[in-house]
Design a protein around this motif. Structure first.
Motif, PDB file in Angstrom:
ATOM      1  N   LYS A 913      39.549  19.880   3.939  1.00 30.55           N
ATOM      2  CA  LYS A 913      38.391  19.866   4.817  1.00 30.55           C
ATOM      3  C   LYS A 913      37.833  21.287   4.816  1.00 30.55           C
ATOM      4  O   LYS A 913      38.559  22.266   4.618  1.00 30.55           O
ATOM      5  CB  LYS A 913      38.765  19.361   6.222  1.00 30.55           C
ATOM      6  CG  LYS A 913      39.339  20.370   7.231  1.00 30.55           C
ATOM      7  CD  LYS A 913      40.421  21.196   6.715  1.00 30.55           C
ATOM      8  CE  LYS A 913      40.880  22.261   7.736  1.00 30.55           C
ATOM      9  NZ  LYS A 913      41.645  23.227   6.997  1.00 30.55           N
ATOM     10  N   LYS A 916      31.220  23.764   6.936  1.00 33.26           N
ATOM     11  CA  LYS A 916      30.072  24.326   6.229  1.00 33.26           C
ATOM     12  C   LYS A 916      28.867  24.237   7.164  1.00 33.26           C
ATOM     13  O   LYS A 916      28.166  23.239   7.180  1.00 33.26           O
ATOM     14  CB  LYS A 916      29.802  23.557   4.933  1.00 33.26           C
ATOM     15  CG  LYS A 916      30.971  23.634   3.937  1.00 33.26           C
ATOM     16  CD  LYS A 916      30.853  22.616   2.823  1.00 33.26           C
ATOM     17  CE  LYS A 916      29.576  22.826   2.029  1.00 33.26           C
ATOM     18  NZ  LYS A 916      29.511  21.863   0.880  1.00 33.26           N
ATOM     19  N   THR A 919      28.039  21.064   9.162  1.00 30.40           N
ATOM     20  CA  THR A 919      28.678  19.907   8.511  1.00 30.40           C
ATOM     21  C   THR A 919      30.137  20.227   8.265  1.00 30.40           C
ATOM     22  O   THR A 919      30.572  21.380   8.312  1.00 30.40           O
ATOM     23  CB  THR A 919      27.991  19.580   7.170  1.00 30.40           C
ATOM     24  OG1 THR A 919      28.180  20.678   6.274  1.00 30.40           O
ATOM     25  CG2 THR A 919      26.505  19.299   7.381  1.00 30.40           C
ATOM     26  N   ASN A 921      33.165  19.150   5.389  1.00 31.03           N
ATOM     27  CA  ASN A 921      33.403  18.545   4.083  1.00 31.03           C
ATOM     28  C   ASN A 921      34.801  17.941   4.090  1.00 31.03           C
ATOM     29  O   ASN A 921      35.785  18.605   4.403  1.00 31.03           O
ATOM     30  CB  ASN A 921      33.296  19.603   2.979  1.00 31.03           C
ATOM     31  CG  ASN A 921      33.623  19.029   1.623  1.00 31.03           C
ATOM     32  OD1 ASN A 921      34.763  19.068   1.188  1.00 31.03           O
ATOM     33  ND2 ASN A 921      32.612  18.497   0.932  1.00 31.03           N
ATOM     34  N   ASP A 962      30.035  15.262   2.686  1.00 39.61           N
ATOM     35  CA  ASP A 962      29.671  16.168   3.774  1.00 39.61           C
ATOM     36  C   ASP A 962      29.145  15.338   4.935  1.00 39.61           C
ATOM     37  O   ASP A 962      28.206  14.544   4.773  1.00 39.61           O
ATOM     38  CB  ASP A 962      28.588  17.151   3.302  1.00 39.61           C
ATOM     39  CG  ASP A 962      29.134  18.135   2.271  1.00 39.61           C
ATOM     40  OD1 ASP A 962      30.334  18.472   2.366  1.00 39.61           O
ATOM     41  OD2 ASP A 962      28.370  18.531   1.371  1.00 39.61           O
TER      42      ASP A 962
END
Length: 1015
Positions: A913, A916, A919, A921, A962
């Motif tokens: 994980k 970002k 978000t 990922n 994402d």
């Protein structure tokens, strides 16, 4: 000097015997306080469980006496050698302890002997028995095959046991699934057998009988008995058949007994009880849906012939047997300890009751006497001792114990001196003279210094008491009683004080009130002021408890010489003769008056049927009490088996029954119906209590007049004519052998076909005829009949015979596999107009037989359906056929289809994980399907808030995604592989909002095997 007999000669040496002329004798200390044995605890019937962990039996025995007793024990009338080597017996206090008991050596009847110098008594006998309950036979039980609707009996066959009383239960398939008892199922507590009145498909299973012994707290289970109901269509009806029948029974007065009756049959029979030689006892209760008649606290009048009757629409069965009532022995009169003069006459009296009549035997000091009665013409010291009277019949034995002492003594007033006595002026007084003396002394009296002789006013009684009549003030003074016998003489002096006599100054007067009104009863008296006075009221000789009856009685508080009584809210029971008693410690005086309470009439009596027709009965009764107001009219009420214990006012002829009548006719009744009647009287003060109900009586039979309603029908299987109706209610049967006559004909014909249906509960008749044309209009009608004749026909109804079943098979059947478990099937609709729907039948080729195929039905408006829950990667055969009310049409040709391989069983492994910005990922490893699983087409990702089942669904062919990071809250990310066989197993991870993600080490991965075609 006083001399008592002793059972031990040595005791005579301890007596103090001093003779001086003119002196009174005294008892020696131990003679004054000593007494023979009196049992406080006796042995009881004992059942010793053979498997008991406590390896001893204790038989209780305790007696009080002075001096203390010594104990011996008998077994089967032979003395037990206590503490003998290897005999297992020991004595603790008076109790017999049997250590390590064995059945062969210690079963028997035991009794305890208690002795001291005054004599010996023997306890009641008590048996020792060994209780056991063996295991059921290990032999396999055979299966029981029964047609549905027939009755079944499963035999318990309990194992050997003692004592004889067991309780029984049955389990179905596994413990603790106990068989619940109802109108259809019954367990006999005598044999243990399970009876099922009519077998249903739900009764299928394995049954085991549980036998329990309450005496030794042990239960055992039988091997399972398989019960296999055999389907039968239609289910036949069977007449009532009694299989459980109570035997001739002997009950003891005061006992509770249960009589059992149960019948097989379809419909389930109703059980009814009656006493052929009278009414069922008031202390009876019918339980277990009629199978048990419980008689509580049985009395002699409850004996007689009892009958149980089982009834259903197909027939009846009955059974009769006698209940005899007998009784355990009881004492009407029994001996008690007493002291008697030397050389006097004495008779010991023992009178028992019981049935059969008990026989009596006598013991003295534990030894049997060869005498039927204990009559002594001249008592000697040797007659002293402990006596026992024993009464016995086949139901039991009772003992009465008493000590007889024979004594001789010069008179002594030590315990009972002459007392100071008060007497009322003009009254009567008795001055007692009660010296202890033997033989009986002669008596004389003096007043002050003057000897008294008998006169018309003064008497010396035989027991020495002095009676004075019409007492005056001149009788006051000191009175001395002189007593003398051949052993000495003694005297004692008391005094007499004369007081004013008590007189009623205001007597009660007669009174007349209505129910609910108050009444006053006056009473006042004058009395000697040195004495306390109390007023006692009685009604018809029964003393009134003013505290207990405070709801209706209240005393006036107007001074100590006023005893006025208030009767509040007077009821009929308060009428009668009231007596006021003014009482002081030395005299009393009474005065009486009558209270009349007028109220509603009492209940009429002796209501009975003296004549009857099919629609009326003539009743006769006896007048009840009018309670001082003439009866103006009578109301007659009835109830029947259809009114559920609700009493209804009857229509009579004449319509108004006058108060001077004792007979009336009840009209507008139903024929062949069982009725009870009661009569209620009314006067100007109200309506009284109803009479007791008459005996149940049935009106005469008549031809039915009510026709079945809602006649109709139609439909059914090909070449059938189905006729339906609403059955006539039982109160309109009007007689036995009730049934129906069904008439039918094609609409355009004149001749009616007639069919008899004998079942009164029948709702339909199906006429089958191979030549019957389909969908043809018929006229139908139905009427009732009984033993007396036929009733009217119902209205004629028009119905249609059954249509033909579909004649064509569906064509164009195609199928397509949607996934590993789902297939969609479609076909061309049939052109026939009488199609109600379609049946789709499917099964696995080779693995399943066609008989075990699954079926799915759809409406005739549909031509496709979805088959769900199929096995993955399997060949299925499918067929489709049309159907309607007449049956199923021919099947289509078999269609074969293969379901897809299953989706991957392995869940994706989430590997990382990354945060970002706004978000997150999520990444995972590629899922490699097994050889027998569908290939991967991509992945589905469900993003949802924790606790919610729905969310945002994403699809991707990549191995990462994402997702937007929410501001707060906890979210769940679910990842699963997607294939043509459906969705694979899922992996989960939690995501926390506020731009924080839980540390990787706290992520939770779950890999359930979930197949979800919806994604």
């Amino acid at each position: 000097v006083c001399t008592h007999a002793s059972t031990h000669a040595s005791h005579l040496l301890t007596q103090l015997v001093v003779i001086y002329p003119g002196l009174v004798c005294l008892l020696s200390a131990d003679e004054a306080t000593g007494y023979g044995p009196v049992f406080e605890e006796q042995p009881v019937e004992t059942i010793y469980p053979e498997e008991s962990p406590e390896a001893k039996i204790i038989m209780s025995c305790r007696a009080r006496a002075s001096p203390p007793v010594t104990y011996k024990w008998l077994k089967d009338d032979m003395e037990i050698e206590l503490n003998a080597e290897g005999r297992h017996y020991s004595l603790v206090g008076g109790n017999l302890v049997i250590s390590n008991p064995t059945r062969t050596e210690h079963v028997g009847k035991y009794s305890c002997l208690a002795s001291n110098k005054y004599g010996t008594v023997i306890s009641r006998e008590a048996s020792v028995q060994f209780g056991y309950l063996d295991l059921f036979s290990s032999e396999e039980r055979e299966s029981v095959y029964v047609k549905e609707g027939q009755g079944a009996v499963l035999l318990c066959a309990p194992p050997p046991h003692y004592p004889g009383t067991l309780s029984f239960r049955w389990i179905l398939n596994e413990f603790p699934t106990f068989i619940s008892l109802d109108k259809r199922r019954f367990i006999s507590q005598i044999t243990g057998n399970l009876y099922i009145s009519k077998v249903e498909s739900s009764d299928s299973g394995n049954y085991s009988c549980i036998a329990s012994s309450p005496s030794i707290s042990k239960s055992v289970f039988s091997n399972y008995i398989p019960l296999v109901p055999l389907a039968e269509r239609p289910v036949r009806k069977y007449p009532a058949d009694l299989k459980v029948k109570f035997p001739d029974t002997t009950a003891l007065v005061g006992q509770n007994i249960t009589l059992e009756c149960f019948a097989l049959g379809n419909p389930v029979p109703e059980i009814r009880w009656k006493k052929l030689d009278g009414l069922l006892p008031p202390n009876h209760e019918v339980r277990m849906a009629g199978a048990h008649l419980n008689l509580y606290n049985v009395q002699f009048e409850d004996g007689g012939t009892y009958q149980c009757e089982a009834v259903n629409v197909r027939g009846k069965d009955y059974h009769t047997a006698r209940v005899s009532v007998e009784a355990f022995p009881e004492w009407v009169e029994h001996i008690s300890s007493t002291e008697k003069d030397l050389s006097s006459d004495y008779t010991m009296s023992c009178i028992p009751s019981g049935k059969p009549k008990p026989h009596i035997r006598w013991l003295k000091n534990g030894e049997l006497l060869d005498r039927k009665e204990m009559r002594f013409s001249s008592l000697t010291f040797d007659d002293s001792g402990m006596y026992q009277c024993i009464a016995e019949n086949r139901h039991g034995i009772i003992y009465a114990n008493a000590e007889l002492r024979v004594f001789a003594c010069a008179p002594t007033f030590e315990h009972y001196p002459v007392k100071r006595v008060l007497a009322a002026k003009n009254g009567r007084v008795v001055i007692e003279c009660r010296p202890k003396a033997a033989p009986k002394p002669t008596f004389s009296w003096s007043k002050d210094t003057e000897l008294i002789s008998n006169s018309t006013r003064v008497f010396i009684w035989e027991d020495g008491s002095l009676e004075i009549l019409n007492v005056t003030r001149a009788d006051e003074g000191r009175y001395t009683c002189f007593a003398e016998n051949d052993r000495g003489k003694a005297n004692s002096t008391g005094s007499l004080l004369v007081t004013d006599s008590t007189k009623i100054t205001l007597a009660p007067s007669n009174s007349d009130v209505k129910v609910g009104e108050n009444a006053w009863m006056q009473c006042a008296a004058s009395h000697d002021t040195s004495l306390d006075i109390t007023f006692i009221w009685s009604l018809d000789g029964r003393v009134i408890d003013l505290h207990k009856d405070s709801q209706h009685y209240e005393r006036s508080l107007n001074g100590s010489s006023n005893g006025e009584l208030l009767i509040k809210n007077a009821q009929l029971k308060h009428a009668g003769r009231y007596t006021c008693t003014a009482q002081t410690p030395i005299d009393n005086v009474t005065a009486s008056a009558h209270l009349v309470v007028r109220g509603p009439p009492g209940a009429p009596g002796g209501v009975r049927v003296v004549n009857k027709t099919h629609k009326s009965v003539t009743l006769q009764w006896s007048r009840g009490a009018d309670n001082h107001s003439p009866i103006s009219k009578y109301t007659i009420q009835y109830r029947d088996s259809f009114s559920k214990d609700v009493w209804k006012n009857a229509t009579t002829s004449p319509a108004d029954v006058e108060g001077n009548e004792e007979m009336a006719t009840v009209v507008d009744l139903f024929p062949w119906t069982e009725y009870e009647f009661r009569v209620i009287a009314t006067n100007t003060l109200g309506t009284g209590e109803p009479s007791s109900p008459s005996h149940k009586d049935r009106t005469l039979e008549a031809i039915p007049v009510v026709a079945p309603s809602d006649v109709g029908g139609g439909g059914g299987t090909s070449r059938e004519l189905t006729i339906t109706w609403t059955p006539v209610q039982p109160q309109y049967y009007y007689g036995p052998n009730f049934g129906y006559i069904v008439a039918f004909k094609p609409e355009d014909e004149k001749h009616w076909s007639l069919v008899t249906v004998a079942d009164p509960e029948a709702k339909r008749y199906v006429h089958k005829d191979a030549s019957l044309p389909p969908s043809t209009k018929f006229n139908v009608k139905v009427k009732a009949f009984n033993r007396q004749g036929e009733g009217p026909f119902s209205l004629t109804a028009a119905i249609y015979s059954a249509q033909d079943a579909p004649s064509e098979a569906p064509k164009g059947v195609v199928a397509r596999a949607l996934s590993a478990t789902d297939v969609i099937v479609s076909w061309l609709p049939l052109s026939q107009s009488n199609i109600d729907g379609y049946q789709v039948k499917y099964w696995r080729n080779h693995e399943d037989s066609e008989g075990g195929a699954q079926r799915l039905t759809v409406s005739g408006r549909e031509n496709h359906t979805k088959l769900e829950g199929l096995r993955a990667d399997s060949n299925y055969l499918i067929e489709v056929r049309g159907y309607n009310s007449a049956g199923y049409g021919p099947a289509s040709q078999h269609l074969q289809i293969h379901t897809k391989k299953p989706p991957p069983s392995k869940a994706p492994l989430i590997t990382g994980k990354k945060l970002k910005g706004n978000t997150i990922n999520i990444a995972w490893e590629h899922v490699q399907p097994l050889a027998n699983e569908s290939s991967i087409n991509g992945y589905k990702v469900l993003y949802r808030q924790q606790g919610q089942s729905s969310g945002t669904l994403y699809t991707t062919s990549k191995q990462f995604i994402d997702l937007p990071l929410h501001a707060d809250g906890i979210y769940v990310v679910e990842v699963r592989a997607h294939s043509e066989g459906g969705d694979g197993a899922v992996a989960q991870i939690q995501v926390t909002g506020n731009r924080r993600i839980q540390p990787f080490t706290s992520f939770t991965f779950t890999f359930p095997f979930i197949h979800n075609n919806a994604g």
